[in-house]
Design a protein around this motif. Structure first.
Motif, mmCIF file in Angstrom:
data_model
loop_
_atom_site.group_PDB
_atom_site.id
_atom_site.type_symbol
_atom_site.label_atom_id
_atom_site.label_comp_id
_atom_site.label_asym_id
_atom_site.label_seq_id
_atom_site.Cartn_x
_atom_site.Cartn_y
_atom_site.Cartn_z
ATOM 1 N N MET A 1 34.549 47.263 46.575
ATOM 2 C CA MET A 1 34.958 45.953 47.069
ATOM 3 C C MET A 1 33.757 45.003 47.036
ATOM 4 S SD MET A 1 36.857 45.065 50.666
ATOM 5 C CE MET A 1 37.900 46.503 50.479
ATOM 6 N N SER A 2 33.919 43.858 46.399
ATOM 7 C CA SER A 2 32.785 42.954 46.216
ATOM 8 C C SER A 2 32.399 42.266 47.522
ATOM 9 C CB SER A 2 33.139 41.894 45.174
ATOM 10 O OG SER A 2 34.079 40.971 45.687
ATOM 11 N N GLU A 3 31.130 41.854 47.590
ATOM 12 C CA GLU A 3 30.646 41.146 48.776
ATOM 13 C C GLU A 3 31.365 39.820 48.965
ATOM 14 O OE1 GLU A 3 26.445 40.739 48.619
ATOM 15 O OE2 GLU A 3 26.055 42.902 48.714
ATOM 16 N N THR B 1 42.417 36.213 35.691
ATOM 17 C CA THR B 1 41.109 35.572 35.795
ATOM 18 C C THR B 1 41.191 34.602 36.962
ATOM 19 O OG1 THR B 1 41.687 33.715 34.346
ATOM 20 C CG2 THR B 1 40.788 35.714 33.292
ATOM 21 N N ALA B 2 40.041 34.208 37.480
ATOM 22 C CA ALA B 2 40.041 33.274 38.604
ATOM 23 C C ALA B 2 40.770 31.986 38.243
ATOM 24 C CB ALA B 2 38.600 32.987 39.033
ATOM 25 N N GLN B 3 40.581 31.500 37.017
ATOM 26 C CA GLN B 3 41.237 30.266 36.599
ATOM 27 C C GLN B 3 42.751 30.436 36.552
ATOM 28 O OE1 GLN B 3 39.891 28.753 32.842
ATOM 29 N NE2 GLN B 3 41.085 26.872 32.982
ATOM 30 N N ALA C 1 42.970 39.186 43.538
ATOM 31 C CA ALA C 1 43.697 39.387 42.283
ATOM 32 C C ALA C 1 42.777 39.726 41.125
ATOM 33 C CB ALA C 1 44.509 38.139 41.952
ATOM 34 N N THR C 2 41.507 39.362 41.236
ATOM 35 C CA THR C 2 40.562 39.586 40.136
ATOM 36 C C THR C 2 39.532 40.672 40.457
ATOM 37 O OG1 THR C 2 39.223 37.732 40.979
ATOM 38 C CG2 THR C 2 40.808 37.236 39.246
ATOM 39 N N LEU C 3 39.770 41.439 41.520
ATOM 40 C CA LEU C 3 38.850 42.520 41.860
ATOM 41 C C LEU C 3 38.790 43.556 40.737
ATOM 42 C CD1 LEU C 3 39.372 43.514 45.610
ATOM 43 C CD2 LEU C 3 37.263 42.718 44.553
ATOM 44 N N ARG C 4 37.624 43.951 40.359
ATOM 45 C CA ARG C 4 37.471 44.981 39.336
ATOM 46 C C ARG C 4 37.936 46.319 39.902
ATOM 47 N NH1 ARG C 4 31.815 45.158 36.345
ATOM 48 N NH2 ARG C 4 32.649 43.099 35.779
ATOM 49 N N GLY C 5 38.766 47.015 39.139
ATOM 50 C CA GLY C 5 39.258 48.311 39.574
ATOM 51 C C GLY C 5 40.381 48.241 40.590
ATOM 52 N N ARG C 6 40.934 47.070 40.801
ATOM 53 C CA ARG C 6 42.023 46.933 41.766
ATOM 54 C C ARG C 6 43.208 47.800 41.351
ATOM 55 N NH1 ARG C 6 45.806 41.582 42.999
ATOM 56 N NH2 ARG C 6 47.323 42.702 44.266
ATOM 57 N N GLY C 7 43.761 48.538 42.306
ATOM 58 C CA GLY C 7 44.956 49.334 42.048
ATOM 59 C C GLY C 7 46.205 48.472 42.080
ATOM 60 N N ARG C 8 47.316 49.091 41.723
ATOM 61 C CA ARG C 8 48.592 48.393 41.738
ATOM 62 C C ARG C 8 49.403 48.811 42.955
ATOM 63 N NH1 ARG C 8 48.400 44.006 38.522
ATOM 64 N NH2 ARG C 8 47.550 44.491 36.460
#
Length: 283
Positions: free
Chosen positions: A1-3, A166-168, A195-202
């Motif tokens: 989880m990103s900072e 993507t964020a956009q 929505a743009t977290l790397r490795g986010r699960g479904r």
């Protein structure tokens, strides 16, 4: 989880009322984060957020609802947030029901009122269909896949974001869906980052439900300006399927902004529907 995601999450959590408790409930599918507010002996009200929103998104509802109820806002396992998948795999709607059983058990709740928004409405309705004795009252806020599917135009608009977020793209989607309905900037930031977290699960998803067997008191509120579905037509379908339910379309609200921009109206109607709860001891 990103900072940056954690910071955005904490920014929404900071808008919850003083006295909010942070709980981690162990389940066979992984530890589940729950934000709890309200009198310890208040009748329990469990809140399930929309997809990508996290339990922090109920910041505008916690204080009014928590004046009479013990509010538990859950980070749905499998979606973004601070619940963590660990242990048994969470893959099917049946798994999701077993997970929510474990959450209620961990909170010491044989039964509770249950409220879900959007995807959380689908989770809440599916749970109520399978565990009717554990759901005293059911509140659905612009639920998806309960009274019908998505509008084709909505699916065409959201598909590129789902395939390559993507964020956009995510920000543009949220601006389009919520145009003119007062999207909260802190919520938007968290939604885009999630929505743009790397490795986010479904999240676990399933088919459109048949809500006809729901027997407990049900309140359904639709957002007039929702692009997910035709609010008036879907409300009419809900009235046909659940003739005893209270069904309303709230003017001026969008799908994503219903619990925030629409908080005053939503909270008032929910409190009236839930009624003055009995005081519960020993919890």
């Amino acid at each position: 989880m990103s900072e940056t995601f954690v910071a955005a999450y904490d920014a929404l959590l900071a808008r919850w009322p003083t006295g909010t408790a942070e709980l981690t409930v162990p389940t066979p599918y992984g530890p589940t984060r729950v934000h709890a507010y309200g009198p310890q002996d208040g009748a329990p009200l469990v809140l399930l957020h929309g997809g990508g929103a996290t339990g922090t998104s109920w910041f505008a509802n916690a204080s009014p609802l928590g004046a009479l109820h013990r509010v538990y806002a859950v980070d749905i396992l499998g979606d973004v947030g601070r619940s963590e998948r660990a242990g048994l795999p969470l893959r099917t709607p049946r798994d999701l029901t077993a997970w929510l059983d474990a959450v209620l058990d961990g909170l010491g709740l044989p039964a509770a009122a249950l409220c879900g928004h959007s995807y959380g409405g689908w989770v809440a309705a599916a749970y109520a269909l399978h565990r009717p004795r554990r759901v005293e009252r059911l509140v659905l806020l612009d639920p998806t896949q309960v009274f019908g599917g998505y509008q084709p135009g909505y699916l065409l608009r959201v598909l590129p974001m789902l395939l390559r977020p993507t964020a956009q793209r995510v920000g543009a989607y949220l601006d389009w869906e919520s145009a003119g309905t007062g999207v909260d900037e802190d919520f938007k930031r968290l939604y885009v980052l999630g929505a743009t977290l790397r490795g986010r699960g479904r999240p676990v998803v399933g088919r459109t439900l048949d809500p006809g067997p729901l027997a407990m008191p049900v309140l359904v509120l639709f957002a007039e300006r929702s692009r997910v579905h035709d609010a008036e037509a879907t409300a009419d379908r809900a009235r046909r399927l659940l003739p005893r339910a209270r069904v309303e379309v709230l003017p001026g609200l969008g799908h994503h902004t219903m619990p925030t921009a629409g908080a005053a109206a939503v909270n008032a109607i929910m409190l009236e529907f839930l009624g003055k709860p009995p005081i519960r001891r020993g919890r």
